[in-house]
Design an enzyme around this catalytic site. Sequence first.
Site, short mmCIF file in Angstrom:
data_model
loop_
_atom_site.label_atom_id
_atom_site.label_comp_id
_atom_site.label_asym_id
_atom_site.label_seq_id
_atom_site.Cartn_x
_atom_site.Cartn_y
_atom_site.Cartn_z
N ARG A 46 0.85 -1.19 0.00
CA ARG A 46 0.00 0.00 0.00
C ARG A 46 0.89 1.24 0.00
NH1 ARG A 46 -1.32 1.64 4.64
NH2 ARG A 46 -2.21 -0.28 5.43
N TYR A 98 -16.39 17.28 -15.10
CA TYR A 98 -16.67 15.85 -15.21
C TYR A 98 -17.73 15.48 -14.14
CZ TYR A 98 -16.06 10.82 -15.00
OH TYR A 98 -16.29 9.48 -14.98
N ASP A 170 -7.18 19.30 -13.68
CA ASP A 170 -7.51 18.00 -14.26
C ASP A 170 -7.05 18.03 -15.72
OD1 ASP A 170 -8.73 15.80 -15.49
OD2 ASP A 170 -10.53 15.89 -14.25
N LYS A 195 -7.97 7.03 -19.13
CA LYS A 195 -8.23 7.58 -20.47
C LYS A 195 -6.95 7.54 -21.33
CE LYS A 195 -12.09 8.23 -18.29
NZ LYS A 195 -12.49 9.47 -17.65
C1 PLP Z 1 -13.00 9.88 -16.35
C2 PLP Z 1 -12.66 11.20 -15.80
C3 PLP Z 1 -12.47 11.39 -14.41
C4 PLP Z 1 -12.68 10.26 -13.40
O1 PLP Z 1 -11.72 9.26 -13.55
P1 PLP Z 1 -12.00 7.70 -13.24
O2 PLP Z 1 -10.73 7.06 -13.64
O3 PLP Z 1 -13.18 7.30 -14.06
O4 PLP Z 1 -12.27 7.62 -11.78
C5 PLP Z 1 -12.13 12.65 -13.97
N1 PLP Z 1 -11.98 13.69 -14.83
C6 PLP Z 1 -12.15 13.55 -16.16
C7 PLP Z 1 -11.99 14.72 -17.05
C8 PLP Z 1 -12.50 12.31 -16.70
O5 PLP Z 1 -12.70 12.18 -18.00
#
Ligand code: PLP
Length: 379
Positions: A46, A98, A170, A195
């Site tokens: 962890r 998001y 982000d 992504k």
């Molecule tokens: C998918 C996404 C998230 C969340 O991420 P997860 O891996 O699904 O928890 C946050 N911000 C953006 C812009 C995203 O596309």
Amino acid sequence: MKFNTKTIHGKQEHDKAYGAVMPPIYQTSTYAQTTPGEHKGYEYSRTHNPTRHALENALASIENGEFGLAFGSGLAAIDAVMKMLKPGDEVISTNDLYGGTYRLFTSIYEGFGIKFNFIGMQEAGNIEKYITPNTKLIWVETPTNPMLNIIDIKAAATVAKKHHILLAVDNTFATPYLQRPLDLGADIVMHSATKYIGGHSDLVMGALIAKDKEVADKLYFIQNASGAVCGPQDSFLALRGIKTLHVRMQRHCENGKAVAVYLANHPKVENVYWPGFTSHPNHEIAKMQMSDFGGMLSFTTKGNDFEAAIKIVEKLKIFTLAESLGGVESLCGHPASMTHASIPKIEREKTGVVDSLIRLSVGIEDIEDLLADLEQALR
Ligand SMILES: *Cc1c(COP(=O)(O)O)cnc(C)c1O
């Protein structure tokens, strides 16, 4: 080292045991000690794992940061940032955000006494109006989902620095191939590595990158204390993804541009939202802070018909109808009935999520096949 070389070699070393060029998947929870407290740098997975460690170093390298942290999902990474705050603290956040981030902020952290201001940030001058002595964090997402709005990171950083507030960005849509927020003055970069970083739609993961040791130490403490880490197998996959990030992104951008131009000239299409168009309201800022415009775009059809939009996403064959984005394969989505279905129609339409809006994550297939697919579906 330049960016493309960094994706492959940045902060990486060959495995110490046998010189393996790729870090092995250290599928272990624990590590042998010779006498209590004496070990080879790892005690418990962890806290630390060599495969995750290699990934965290790679993440730090490609974002021009010093410290990388990997989590079990993008939301787990955001959750760790929020845990730096205390009841009574205030956050200023992008309004078209998001959906999962919005849910985490409002359904969990508002309940813990944190106050959120969701504001339009396309005019960065807006931010300062909402700052109070309790403001501790500015949360920026750019480009935004699904409207592809662009927020000026450097301007947001100037305001944050002036008031000694943390700025987190982000960077999921842009990736460090296109935009490096730490270089523009941000304190923390966040990724849904699910992504583009992973890039192959085969894992769920989150990441944080910081430059400042004090910020990073707080985040490392939270990562270990709360424990939302990712496993070694997923760390290996994400690390492999990073090694081709630059070539994938180059093709995502080329195909994204071709699809945007094609749709803009299509008689059945009303609006195309893509930051590469000079008509995009923040095109100049996009040009300044991004090296290209990415593979994400949204469009609406003439007549703004809900049923017609559903038919289009059903008819698309190469563009798979699915949640998520950023994989090698093209995906399409209908926000009004999928990601934004829980938001009342009046509310979602305020930010542009109208009935006919379709979002595309343009993949790296042959462009002729992608355009032919769109043509048959629109017909
Ligand atoms: C998918 C996404 C998230 C969340 O991420 P997860 O891996 O699904 O928890 C946050 N911000 C953006 C812009 C995203 O596309």
